[in-house]
Design an enzyme around this catalytic site. Structure first.
Site, PDB file in Angstrom:
ATOM      1  N   HIS A  18      41.527  36.042  35.964  1.00 15.17           N
ATOM      2  CA  HIS A  18      40.496  36.956  36.448  1.00 15.17           C
ATOM      3  C   HIS A  18      40.612  38.275  35.671  1.00 15.17           C
ATOM      4  O   HIS A  18      41.493  38.426  34.809  1.00 15.17           O
ATOM      5  CB  HIS A  18      40.584  37.150  37.963  1.00 15.17           C
ATOM      6  N   HIS A  21      44.101  39.965  35.327  1.00 12.49           N
ATOM      7  CA  HIS A  21      44.952  39.421  34.256  1.00 12.49           C
ATOM      8  C   HIS A  21      44.437  39.924  32.902  1.00 12.49           C
ATOM      9  O   HIS A  21      45.213  40.256  32.009  1.00 12.49           O
ATOM     10  CB  HIS A  21      44.896  37.885  34.228  1.00 12.49           C
ATOM     11  N   CYS A 126      58.770  33.647  50.342  1.00  9.49           N
ATOM     12  CA  CYS A 126      57.317  33.708  50.196  1.00  9.49           C
ATOM     13  C   CYS A 126      56.946  33.004  48.903  1.00  9.49           C
ATOM     14  O   CYS A 126      57.363  33.425  47.822  1.00  9.49           O
ATOM     15  CB  CYS A 126      56.823  35.155  50.156  1.00  9.49           C
ATOM     16  N   CYS A 129      54.964  35.231  46.375  1.00  7.32           N
ATOM     17  CA  CYS A 129      55.772  36.118  45.523  1.00  7.32           C
ATOM     18  C   CYS A 129      56.773  35.304  44.707  1.00  7.32           C
ATOM     19  O   CYS A 129      57.348  35.817  43.765  1.00  7.32           O
ATOM     20  CB  CYS A 129      56.593  37.095  46.354  1.00  7.32           C
ATOM     21  N   CYS A 144      54.204  38.435  54.807  1.00  2.93           N
ATOM     22  CA  CYS A 144      54.453  39.069  53.506  1.00  2.93           C
ATOM     23  C   CYS A 144      53.359  40.121  53.307  1.00  2.93           C
ATOM     24  O   CYS A 144      52.177  39.809  53.425  1.00  2.93           O
ATOM     25  CB  CYS A 144      54.392  38.020  52.401  1.00  2.93           C
ATOM     26  N   HIS A 147      50.845  38.996  50.425  1.00  2.51           N
ATOM     27  CA  HIS A 147      50.067  37.753  50.535  1.00  2.51           C
ATOM     28  C   HIS A 147      49.574  37.465  51.944  1.00  2.51           C
ATOM     29  O   HIS A 147      48.824  36.513  52.155  1.00  2.51           O
ATOM     30  CB  HIS A 147      50.884  36.574  49.990  1.00  2.51           C
ATOM     31  N   LYS A 298      40.092  45.169  46.883  1.00  3.44           N
ATOM     32  CA  LYS A 298      41.091  44.320  46.258  1.00  3.44           C
ATOM     33  C   LYS A 298      40.439  42.979  45.904  1.00  3.44           C
ATOM     34  O   LYS A 298      39.636  42.461  46.672  1.00  3.44           O
ATOM     35  CB  LYS A 298      42.249  44.112  47.248  1.00  3.44           C
ATOM     36  N   LYS A 301      40.589  35.754  46.632  1.00  2.64           N
ATOM     37  CA  LYS A 301      39.810  34.529  46.815  1.00  2.64           C
ATOM     38  C   LYS A 301      39.127  34.545  48.169  1.00  2.64           C
ATOM     39  O   LYS A 301      37.988  34.122  48.314  1.00  2.64           O
ATOM     40  CB  LYS A 301      40.732  33.308  46.719  1.00  2.64           C
TER      41      LYS A 301
END
Ligand code: MSP
Length: 519
Positions: A18, A21, A126, A129, A144, A147, A298, A301
């Site tokens: 995305h 990255h 997790c 992570c 977490c 996430h 943020k 998905k």
């Protein structure tokens, strides 16, 4: 500078790339291209991080093998980087054979030296992570924080790395090298994290995680992601515990390792400790960039706002990635969070690349053709204040790059274009032509063309295709090193004909851009 070695984080392959990255790879590519204008031996490493429980689970859900999933997704990253003109020297995959073998040797050496030991352990893991979390790091609901998932309670006998042994040495290194962590304000965060570090688990039981690198001489354990992943920075260039390659000896330590702020702990605590344990020097700088949000939210998905970089190119009908590269790199000072929005993208690149920069070159060349049939006469060549400013900008831009201030360097280039536009408006070469002050008119135009040679060299790392096109219309050799760059590049004689002049960047007016600007 005899070499410049730079790396990015290696991306997990449980999805497609995305624009977050992409942001990191663009920044690193821009740094690499800038230093290639200052040194002959630049090596740029990127790649994918392919082992771990997440991949294992996703592949199982899809009914394919982990390797098949990795092959499929690693290709998506390669394709995206190609579309963005990310010109890396090696794309390492942690499933590459040379990497796997060296990681096994590294692990073995650390066991032999007593830096890795076996220990029975219970912890909260997790898989997002790919690490164990401390209870105090969880949200009030026990999730977490990154996430928002409940970590799994895992009881295993694992290998542990003696991170605590290196705590004092790392604190000392950070304090003595204030530019080790960039931006500097993040160093305090790391020093705080160092306060309560513990030894870290570096393997997982094969009964739980099969998709990992086997520990040599122990059939029951596989090497857990971070030691595998972090080692890529040295395995990729030929490190070996006994016989490191010539390339490794030439390139290591890295000049800069570019990563996101979320993985700074791994790069400024775990990674230095591993290197110290291997008796290897530490990288010169760790550059922790901020995060890219979409329309200020943020990217996730579940929100459904994840944008693929290739979609931006498609939506705006962009033949080259230059505008997107420029926008991303200048979206925020490096280290701070940046934002992407279609509206802002369209507005900014139309203003900077089409209206200011492209148009300045286009109308100057057009006037040269109109008044002088495209010819630069020797009496047009002068030295003046504008050329001094342009020459000075080269040093200013270099200084920003030395501090990895990529957005700020970009702004300096835009500023040079603005100053030059004002110079044209103030001196009105069209009026001079009307008044038949032809030498003065030619001097103004030639000055602008000289500045544009410098602009094309400085903008090249951000916009390689546009820069090449500009340089072509100026008959300017873009392969020149910045240290050899003068303000005397325009040759006298016929420079260009009417047919050869064309805009280097067309305004963005795609349907999507129009739609979003009406929102
Ligand atoms: N595999 C690990 C890194 C191992 S490096 C030895 C990892 N992978 S990742 O795919 O989750 O992230 C890869 C890089 O992309 C990280 O540097 C991360 O910070 C960056 N980004 C992921 N999402 C991002 C944004 N939304 N914005 C900017 N960068 C982001 O972590």
């Amino acid at each position: 500078m005899d070499k410049f070695y730079l790396t990015t984080a290696i991306d997990y392959v449980n999805g497609a790339p995305h624009i977050g990255h992409a942001y990191e790879k663009i920044l690193t590519d821009i740094i690499a291209r800038h230093y290639s204008q200052r040194c002959d031996n630049v090596f740029f490493l990127t790649g994918t991080d392919e082992h771990g429980i997440k991949i294992q689970k996703t592949a199982a859900e899809k009914g394919i093998t982990p390797k098949e999933l990795c092959d499929e997704n690693a290709q998506k990253f390669k394709d995206a980087w190609k579309a963005l003109d990310i010109d890396y020297n090696r794309f390492i995959r942690t499933t590459d054979e040379d990497h796997v073998k060296t990681v096994q040797k590294i692990f073995k050496k650390l066991v032999e030296n007593g830096d890795i030991y076996k220990h029975s352990y219970q912890g909260l893991y997790c898989s997002g992570c790919e690490c164990f979390l401390n209870e105090k790091d969880l949200t009030e609901d026990g999730l977490c924080p990154d996430h928002l998932k409940k970590p799994e309670l895992v009881t295993e006998e694992n290998y542990f790395f003696r991170l605590t042994k290196y705590k004092d040495a790392i604190i000392k290194h950070i304090k003595e090298n204030p530019d080790f962590i960039i931006p500097e304000f993040r160093a305090n965060e790391v020093l705080n994290q160092l306060e309560d570090i513990q030894d870290i688990s570096v393997s997982r039981a094969k009964s739980n995680v099969q998709w990992g690198i086997d520990v040599l001489d122990d059939d029951e354990q596989s090497i857990y992601v971070w030691i595998d992943a972090l080692s890529n920075y040295i395995t990729a260039i030929g490190y070996d515990t006994e016989n490191p390659s010539e390339q490794y000896k030439k390139l290591w330590p890295a000049n800069v390792q570019v990563i996101g702020k979320d993985i700074l702990k791994f790069h400024s605590i775990y990674w230095p400790a591993i290197l110290m344990a291997l008796d290897l020097p530490l990288p010169k700088h760790i550059l922790a960039h901020g995060w890219i949000t979409i329309d200020q939210s943020k990217m996730s998905k579940s929100i459904g706002n994840v944008i693929a970089p290739t979609d931006v190119l498609k939506n705006f009908n962009l033949e080259y990635p230059d505008a997107f590269r420029y926008y991303m790199a200048t979206s925020a000072p490096c280290g701070r969070d940046g934002n992407y929005s279609d509206d802002d993208f369209k507005e900014k690149v139309n203003a900077h690349l089409a209206n200011s920069m492209g148009n300045l070159l286009n109308r100057t060349l057009s006037m040269l053709v109109k008044y002088f049939d495209g010819e630069v006469k020797s009496e047009f060549k002068v030295n003046n204040e504008i050329l001094k400013i342009a020459k000075n900008k080269i040093d200013i831009v270099k200084n920003h790059f030395d501090n990895f201030e990529i957005a700020e360097a970009g702004q300096e280039i835009t500023n040079l274009v603005d100053i030059t536009n004002k110079y044209v408006t103030d001196n009105a070469p069209w009026t001079l032509a009307k008044e038949e002050k032809m030498t003065e008119c030619g001097q103004i135009l030639t000055t602008v063309l000289e500045v544009m040679c410098i602009v094309s060299a400085l903008i090249y790392p951000y916009c390689p295709n546009i820069a090449k096109d500009m340089a072509k219309q100026l008959s300017f050799d873009l392969s020149i090193k910045l240290d050899d760059l003068t303000a005397d590049n325009i040759k006298t004689g016929k420079l260009i004909s009417k047919e050869e002049i064309h805009p280097v960047f067309l305004r963005l007016d795609s349907e999507l851009a129009d739609k979003s600007s009406k929102k």
